[in-house]
Design a protein around this motif. Structure first.
Motif, short mmCIF file in Angstrom:
data_model
loop_
_atom_site.label_atom_id
_atom_site.label_comp_id
_atom_site.label_asym_id
_atom_site.label_seq_id
_atom_site.Cartn_x
_atom_site.Cartn_y
_atom_site.Cartn_z
N ALA A 164 -6.94 7.15 46.99
CA ALA A 164 -6.96 5.80 46.42
C ALA A 164 -8.37 5.21 46.48
CB ALA A 164 -5.98 4.89 47.16
N PHE A 165 -9.08 5.46 47.60
CA PHE A 165 -10.45 4.93 47.70
C PHE A 165 -11.35 5.58 46.66
CE2 PHE A 165 -14.82 4.87 48.98
CZ PHE A 165 -15.01 3.59 49.44
N SER A 166 -11.15 6.88 46.47
CA SER A 166 -11.98 7.62 45.51
C SER A 166 -11.85 7.00 44.12
CB SER A 166 -11.55 9.08 45.51
OG SER A 166 -12.27 9.79 44.55
N ALA A 167 -10.62 6.60 43.75
CA ALA A 167 -10.40 5.95 42.46
C ALA A 167 -11.00 4.55 42.44
CB ALA A 167 -8.90 5.90 42.16
N LEU A 168 -10.71 3.78 43.52
CA LEU A 168 -11.11 2.36 43.57
C LEU A 168 -12.61 2.14 43.73
CD1 LEU A 168 -8.64 0.40 45.87
CD2 LEU A 168 -9.08 0.08 43.45
N ALA A 169 -13.30 3.12 44.33
CA ALA A 169 -14.73 2.92 44.60
C ALA A 169 -15.61 4.07 44.10
CB ALA A 169 -14.96 2.74 46.10
N GLY A 170 -15.09 5.32 44.17
CA GLY A 170 -15.90 6.47 43.75
C GLY A 170 -16.00 6.55 42.23
N SER A 171 -14.85 6.45 41.55
CA SER A 171 -14.83 6.55 40.09
C SER A 171 -15.05 5.20 39.42
CB SER A 171 -13.46 7.07 39.62
OG SER A 171 -13.22 8.36 40.12
N SER A 172 -14.67 4.11 40.09
CA SER A 172 -14.61 2.82 39.41
C SER A 172 -15.93 2.28 38.87
CB SER A 172 -13.94 1.76 40.30
OG SER A 172 -14.81 1.44 41.36
N PRO A 173 -17.11 2.70 39.40
CA PRO A 173 -18.31 2.23 38.70
C PRO A 173 -18.26 2.58 37.21
CG PRO A 173 -18.94 3.15 40.81
CD PRO A 173 -17.45 3.43 40.64
N ALA A 174 -17.69 3.75 36.88
CA ALA A 174 -17.58 4.12 35.45
C ALA A 174 -16.70 3.13 34.70
CB ALA A 174 -17.02 5.54 35.32
N TYR A 175 -15.66 2.64 35.37
CA TYR A 175 -14.74 1.71 34.70
C TYR A 175 -15.39 0.33 34.55
CZ TYR A 175 -11.84 5.50 36.51
OH TYR A 175 -11.36 6.74 36.84
N VAL A 176 -16.17 -0.05 35.56
CA VAL A 176 -16.87 -1.34 35.46
C VAL A 176 -17.96 -1.26 34.37
CG1 VAL A 176 -18.26 -3.05 36.70
CG2 VAL A 176 -16.34 -1.94 37.85
N TYR A 177 -18.65 -0.10 34.30
CA TYR A 177 -19.64 0.05 33.23
C TYR A 177 -18.95 -0.04 31.87
CZ TYR A 177 -22.31 2.37 37.06
OH TYR A 177 -22.92 2.69 38.24
N LEU A 178 -17.72 0.49 31.80
CA LEU A 178 -16.97 0.43 30.52
C LEU A 178 -16.68 -1.03 30.16
CD1 LEU A 178 -15.43 1.99 28.26
CD2 LEU A 178 -13.42 1.87 29.73
N PHE A 179 -16.29 -1.82 31.16
CA PHE A 179 -16.01 -3.24 30.91
C PHE A 179 -17.29 -3.94 30.42
CE2 PHE A 179 -15.97 -7.69 32.21
CZ PHE A 179 -14.84 -8.14 31.53
N SER A 184 -20.36 -6.29 26.06
CA SER A 184 -21.60 -6.24 25.31
C SER A 184 -21.33 -5.96 23.82
CB SER A 184 -22.48 -5.16 25.94
OG SER A 184 -23.49 -4.77 25.07
N ARG A 185 -20.40 -5.03 23.54
CA ARG A 185 -20.08 -4.74 22.13
C ARG A 185 -19.48 -5.96 21.43
NH1 ARG A 185 -16.37 -0.34 22.10
NH2 ARG A 185 -16.70 -0.17 24.34
N ALA A 186 -18.71 -6.74 22.21
CA ALA A 186 -18.17 -7.98 21.62
C ALA A 186 -19.33 -8.91 21.26
CB ALA A 186 -17.22 -8.66 22.61
N GLY A 187 -20.36 -8.92 22.12
CA GLY A 187 -21.54 -9.73 21.82
C GLY A 187 -22.22 -9.25 20.54
N VAL A 188 -22.31 -7.92 20.37
CA VAL A 188 -22.92 -7.35 19.15
C VAL A 188 -22.12 -7.76 17.93
CG1 VAL A 188 -23.49 -5.20 17.94
CG2 VAL A 188 -23.97 -5.42 20.39
N LYS A 189 -20.79 -7.77 18.09
CA LYS A 189 -19.91 -8.19 16.97
C LYS A 189 -20.31 -9.58 16.47
CE LYS A 189 -15.05 -8.89 15.83
NZ LYS A 189 -13.68 -8.94 16.33
N TYR A 190 -20.75 -10.43 17.42
CA TYR A 190 -21.08 -11.81 17.04
C TYR A 190 -22.59 -12.03 16.90
CZ TYR A 190 -16.21 -12.63 17.26
OH TYR A 190 -14.87 -12.54 16.99
N GLY A 191 -23.35 -10.92 16.72
CA GLY A 191 -24.73 -11.05 16.28
C GLY A 191 -25.84 -10.83 17.31
N PHE A 192 -25.48 -10.66 18.61
CA PHE A 192 -26.54 -10.36 19.58
C PHE A 192 -26.97 -8.90 19.42
CE2 PHE A 192 -24.38 -13.88 21.77
CZ PHE A 192 -25.47 -14.66 22.13
N THR A 193 -28.23 -8.60 19.78
CA THR A 193 -28.60 -7.19 19.83
C THR A 193 -27.86 -6.57 21.01
OG1 THR A 193 -30.44 -7.54 21.34
CG2 THR A 193 -30.93 -7.69 18.97
#
Ligand SMILES: NC(=O)C1=CN([C@@H]2O[C@H](COP(=O)(O)OP(=O)(O)OC[C@H]3O[C@@H](n4cnc5c(N)ncnc54)[C@H](O)[C@@H]3O)[C@@H](O)[C@H]2O)C=CC1
Ligand SMILES: O=C(O)[C@@H]1CCC=N1
Length: 263
Positions: A164-179, A184-193
């Motif tokens: 559970a820790f491995s998922a919550l802390a080891g892998s989760s940086p990838a999930y936070v980067y995804l968020f 950021s992509r939503a920002g691009v949708k509305y005109g930001f670089t």
């Protein structure tokens, strides 16, 4: 104290960069990996000590960090076992490899520290779980734990909680980067670089994490403070939950744990 890394891939490099930034001397860090072309240039860049093979590396190290993929970890332990002894500490990063698995190869008296770091150790902001069958405040374990305290926070947990820790802390940086990327992509949708949108999204996530750490409130209390009655935030929150944000996160963690338990 000499610290030797067996395997110098993504995780070992993140740890070593964090160590060098946080007070360890490159000349005390020894490295060997399967591909010379990878580790030699990295060693040069950070003034580390490259060693030609695993056995010489173990011979010259007080702490040996096992940083290879899980499928070859036992083979590598078998290779180095005759060079290990009770004066040395084995620190493992290997997902799914238990303290007992290691002691079965290295002997019951071999000091071993099982850890699960995450890539944010590279910038001194890691979250690492540690465990052994001995008191971690004593030598030689304390020196192993100290590495992870210098490059972030560490927490002692039971081995049963590692998946559970491995998922919550080891892998989760990838999930936070995804968020962050989604925001950021939503920002691009509305005109930001993309660059500007990513800068905004990352600062918001960093600030929000700090707020959760420093506030006495729970996250739900903080959510309510941002959500004005009849306002924009609650409209966005409800749309995100209709699309299944919380459920998607929990399902992602379920799948991560299930995969670890199958291996
Ligand atoms: N990447 C991550 O975020 C995290 C990884 N881990 C664990 O860290 C370990 C390493 O993962 P990564 O660094 O991502 O993998 P990686 O594939 O980037 O690195 C593994 C390294 O081992 C080397 N290697 C292969 N055979 C070897 C041998 N016989 N002797 C010495 N070196 C050898 C390879 O050349 C490679 O550089 C894994 O066991 C993983 O479970 C743990 C926490 C987080
Ligand atoms: O993906 C993996 O297998 C490793 C374990 C934790 C983070 N990365």
């Amino acid at each position: 104290m000499k610290i030797g890394f067996v395997g110098v891939g993504n995780m070992a490099q993140a740890i070593i960069k964090g160590m060098v930034e946080n007070g360890y001397n490159g000349s005390d860090i020894l490295v060997h990996s399967a591909h010379k072309s990878n580790y030699e240039s990295f060693a040069k860049e950070l003034d580390l000590v490259p060693v030609d093979n695993n056995l010489d590396l173990v011979d010259q190290s007080d702490i040996v960090v096992l940083a290879v993929k899980p499928n070859i970890a036992l083979i590598v332990l078998d290779e180095i076992k005759d060079k290990m002894d009770q004066t040395k500490l084995l620190v493992s990063l290997v997902s799914g490899l238990s303290v007992n698995d290691m002691k079965m190869v290295l002997g019951q008296d071999q000091p071993v520290l099982r850890t699960m770091p995450n890539v944010n150790v590279e910038i001194g902001a890691g979250m690492t779980a540690v465990v052994s069958d001995q008191n971690l405040d004593t030598a030689p374990y304390a020196a192993g734990v100290e590495i992870f305290e210098k490059i972030g926070s560490s927490i002692e947990i039971s081995e049963d909680d590692f998946p559970a820790f491995s998922a919550l802390a080891g892998s989760s940086p990838a999930y936070v980067y995804l968020f962050i990327d989604a925001l950021s992509r939503a920002g691009v949708k509305y005109g930001f670089t993309k660059e500007t949108a990513t800068k905004i999204a990352a600062q918001v996530v960093a600030g929000s994490a700090k707020m959760v750490q420093e506030s006495e409130d729970i996250p739900y209390g903080l959510i309510d403070k941002v959500s004005s009655p009849g306002g924009t935030t609650v409209a966005g929150l409800l749309a995100m939950e209709e699309a299944g944000l919380s459920t998607a996160v929990v399902k992602g963690i379920d799948a991560t744990i299930a995969k670890e338990l199958r291996e």
